[in-house]
Design a protein around this motif. Sequence first.
Motif, short mmCIF file in Angstrom:
data_model
loop_
_atom_site.label_atom_id
_atom_site.label_comp_id
_atom_site.label_asym_id
_atom_site.label_seq_id
_atom_site.Cartn_x
_atom_site.Cartn_y
_atom_site.Cartn_z
N TYR A 148 0.83 -1.21 0.00
CA TYR A 148 0.00 0.00 0.00
C TYR A 148 0.87 1.25 0.00
CZ TYR A 148 -3.91 3.04 1.29
OH TYR A 148 -4.86 4.04 1.30
N ALA A 149 1.93 1.24 0.83
CA ALA A 149 2.82 2.41 0.89
C ALA A 149 3.55 2.61 -0.44
CB ALA A 149 3.81 2.24 2.03
N ALA A 150 3.99 1.50 -1.04
CA ALA A 150 4.72 1.61 -2.30
C ALA A 150 3.84 2.17 -3.41
CB ALA A 150 5.28 0.24 -2.70
N THR A 151 2.57 1.76 -3.43
CA THR A 151 1.67 2.30 -4.46
C THR A 151 1.19 3.69 -4.12
OG1 THR A 151 -0.17 1.14 -3.37
CG2 THR A 151 0.90 0.03 -5.22
N THR A 152 1.34 4.11 -2.86
CA THR A 152 0.99 5.49 -2.50
C THR A 152 1.98 6.48 -3.07
OG1 THR A 152 -0.15 4.84 -0.46
CG2 THR A 152 0.71 7.08 -0.54
N VAL A 184 -9.10 5.20 -7.86
CA VAL A 184 -7.87 4.45 -7.61
C VAL A 184 -7.72 4.17 -6.12
CG1 VAL A 184 -5.35 4.59 -7.69
CG2 VAL A 184 -6.69 5.30 -9.67
N GLU A 185 -8.03 5.15 -5.28
CA GLU A 185 -7.85 4.98 -3.84
C GLU A 185 -8.83 3.96 -3.27
OE1 GLU A 185 -5.32 6.39 -1.86
OE2 GLU A 185 -4.69 6.50 -3.94
N ARG A 186 -10.05 3.92 -3.80
CA ARG A 186 -10.99 2.90 -3.33
C ARG A 186 -10.49 1.51 -3.70
NH1 ARG A 186 -14.96 6.90 -5.11
NH2 ARG A 186 -16.08 7.70 -3.27
N TRP A 187 -9.89 1.39 -4.87
CA TRP A 187 -9.35 0.08 -5.27
C TRP A 187 -8.14 -0.27 -4.41
CZ3 TRP A 187 -4.47 -0.97 -7.35
CH2 TRP A 187 -4.30 -2.29 -7.77
N ARG A 188 -7.25 0.69 -4.15
CA ARG A 188 -6.05 0.41 -3.37
C ARG A 188 -6.38 0.08 -1.92
NH1 ARG A 188 -1.80 3.02 -2.14
NH2 ARG A 188 -2.83 5.01 -1.79
N LEU A 189 -7.51 0.54 -1.43
CA LEU A 189 -7.88 0.29 -0.05
C LEU A 189 -7.99 -1.21 0.22
CD1 LEU A 189 -8.60 1.78 2.56
CD2 LEU A 189 -10.99 1.75 1.82
N GLY A 190 -8.28 -1.99 -0.81
CA GLY A 190 -8.36 -3.44 -0.64
C GLY A 190 -7.04 -4.09 -0.28
N TRP A 238 -5.60 16.21 0.78
CA TRP A 238 -4.87 15.58 1.89
C TRP A 238 -3.77 14.66 1.36
CZ3 TRP A 238 -4.53 10.44 3.57
CH2 TRP A 238 -4.05 10.26 4.87
N LEU A 239 -4.08 13.93 0.29
CA LEU A 239 -3.10 13.02 -0.30
C LEU A 239 -1.95 13.79 -0.94
CD1 LEU A 239 -2.71 9.96 -0.76
CD2 LEU A 239 -3.87 10.21 -2.96
N ALA A 240 -2.22 15.01 -1.40
CA ALA A 240 -1.18 15.81 -2.06
C ALA A 240 -0.32 16.59 -1.08
CB ALA A 240 -1.82 16.78 -3.05
N THR A 241 -0.77 16.79 0.15
CA THR A 241 -0.04 17.64 1.09
C THR A 241 0.42 16.89 2.33
OG1 THR A 241 -2.19 18.32 2.02
CG2 THR A 241 -1.23 19.72 0.32
N VAL A 242 -0.51 16.36 3.10
CA VAL A 242 -0.16 15.74 4.38
C VAL A 242 0.58 14.42 4.18
CG1 VAL A 242 -1.09 14.81 6.53
CG2 VAL A 242 -2.11 16.86 5.49
N VAL A 243 0.09 13.58 3.24
CA VAL A 243 0.70 12.26 3.06
C VAL A 243 2.17 12.36 2.65
CG1 VAL A 243 0.61 10.16 1.66
CG2 VAL A 243 -1.49 11.08 2.65
N LEU A 254 1.19 1.74 11.49
CA LEU A 254 0.31 2.80 11.98
C LEU A 254 0.12 3.90 10.94
CD1 LEU A 254 1.54 3.18 15.66
CD2 LEU A 254 -0.69 2.34 14.91
N LEU A 255 1.20 4.24 10.25
CA LEU A 255 1.11 5.28 9.21
C LEU A 255 0.16 4.85 8.10
CD1 LEU A 255 2.15 7.95 8.00
CD2 LEU A 255 4.04 6.64 6.98
N VAL A 256 0.31 3.62 7.63
CA VAL A 256 -0.54 3.13 6.55
C VAL A 256 -1.98 2.94 7.04
CG1 VAL A 256 -0.95 1.17 5.02
CG2 VAL A 256 1.37 2.06 5.30
N ALA A 257 -2.13 2.44 8.27
CA ALA A 257 -3.48 2.26 8.81
C ALA A 257 -4.20 3.59 8.95
CB ALA A 257 -3.42 1.54 10.16
#
Length: 427
Positions: free
Chosen positions: A28-32, A92-98, A131-136, A199-202
Motif C-alpha cells: 500500500y505504501a509503495a503504491t501510495t 484508484v484509492e478505493r481500489w487500493r484500499l483493498g 490531503w493526499l497531495a499535502t499531508v501524506v 500505523l502510518l498506513v493504517a
Amino acid sequence: MTQPSYLAGALRRRHYPLSAWPWRALAYAATTLPVAGVLAVAWSVVAAPLLLVASALRQGRPVDVRVLAVLAVLASVALASAPLTSVPVAAVERWRLGLVDDRPRPGPARRGPAARWSSAAAWREVAYTAWLATVVPLAYGTFGLLVLLDVALVAGPWLAGGGDRIVLVWATVDTPAGAVPYAVAGVLAAPALLYLAGLLVAGQAAVARWLLDGAPDAGALREVTRSRARLVGAYEAERRRIERDVHDGAQPRLTSLTLQLGLARLDVPDDSPAARPLDAAHEQAKELMVTLRGIVQGLRPRQLTELGLAGAVGDLAARSVVPVTVRAELSHPAPELVETTAWYVVSEALGNVARHAGATRAEVRLTRADRRLVVEVEDDGRGGADPDRGTGLTGLADRVAAVDGRLLLSSPPGGPTLVRVELPCRP
C-alpha cells in the motif's frame, strides 16, 4: 480466533510481524508514493506562486496587479475543476484500499455530473485528494528520514572505518567500536519502525475510508433518522405488549380449552357420533397451541433468551444444510434489539447461502468493539449476489437500517460473498 480483516485490527495482534499484513502495508505504501508524488507536484505548481505572492505582500513588497489577476483566475479554475479531477483519484484509492482492508469497500456516490459541485460526497473526495497531495507526502517523508537514520545507525561500524569521523544522532564517532552501541540501538529500533509504518498506513487507510465513503449526507438524513428511531421505539413497545398479551391472555385460555376438549372426549364413548368431531377439535386445538407458541417465540427468538447471541447463532449454524463455522468475540452482551437484529441477519444470510450461493462452507463472525456489534457472514459460493434480483437482501438492509446500522455487501462473480453488518450498541 477470528482473523483480522483490516490493518488496524491486525496491528493489535501479537503475531503481526510474522503475518502477511506488514507486506500488505508495504504494498500500500509503495503504491501510495507515485500517486501522492504526482499530486504533490501538481499541488506545488498551483500553490507555489500563491505562496510567493503571499510572502511578498506580507513583507510589504509591491506585486503587479496583472500577476494577482492571473493567479486568482488560475486558483479559481483549479478549485472549480477539483470535483472532476478528484474522480479518478478517488476511484484508484478505493481500489487500493483493498490492499490493507478486506471489508467491503465504500462505493462511489452515484450522482449526475452537475451534482459533482453540489454534493458533500464530491467535496469529500476533493478533501481527500488535497490531503493526499499535502499531508501524506510530509508524513512519508518524515518516516523516510527515520528509516535512513536507523540504517545509518546500523551501518555505523562500517562507515566509521578508515579514520573518518561520522555523526550518529547527537554524537560523533571515529572508530567502529564506538559505533557499535548505536548499531545495536538501530537493530532494536527496527521492529518499532515496522509498527510505526503499519500505523502510518493504517491511518491513511482510515482517512480514505472515512472521506471516500459514498454514504448519504448526514444533514439530509437527520430528520429521517429521528423518525426511524421513534418508529423503532414504538415497534419495540408494541412487540412487548403483544407478546405479554398473548402469553398472559390468549395462551392460558387456549390451554384451558384444549384440556376441556380432552376431558369431554374422555366422557364420550368411542362409538358416539360426537367422538370423531371431538377428536378433530382436540387435535386442532393442540396444533393451534403449537402455532401460537411459535408466534410468541418468533417475536424474540427463544434461542436468544436461553442461549445468548453466540449460542443462538451456533444453533442456527447447527441446523444449516451448509457447514458453518461460528467465531464469536463478544466481551459483553449487546442491547436486546441489537441482538435480535443480529440473529435475524445471520438467519436470513445463512438461508440465502443455502438457497442461492451453491456454497460448500460458510463462516459467521461476531465481534463487539468500539460500541459496535459487527456481524460478518462469508461463503465460498458462486457470488454475484444482487439486491435488485430479490427482496431478501433489501429486507435485510431495511431491518439493519431500522436500528441505525449499516449493511455492506461484497459479492464478485465467482465469489466469495461477504455480508458485513455494523450495528451501534449505545449504552
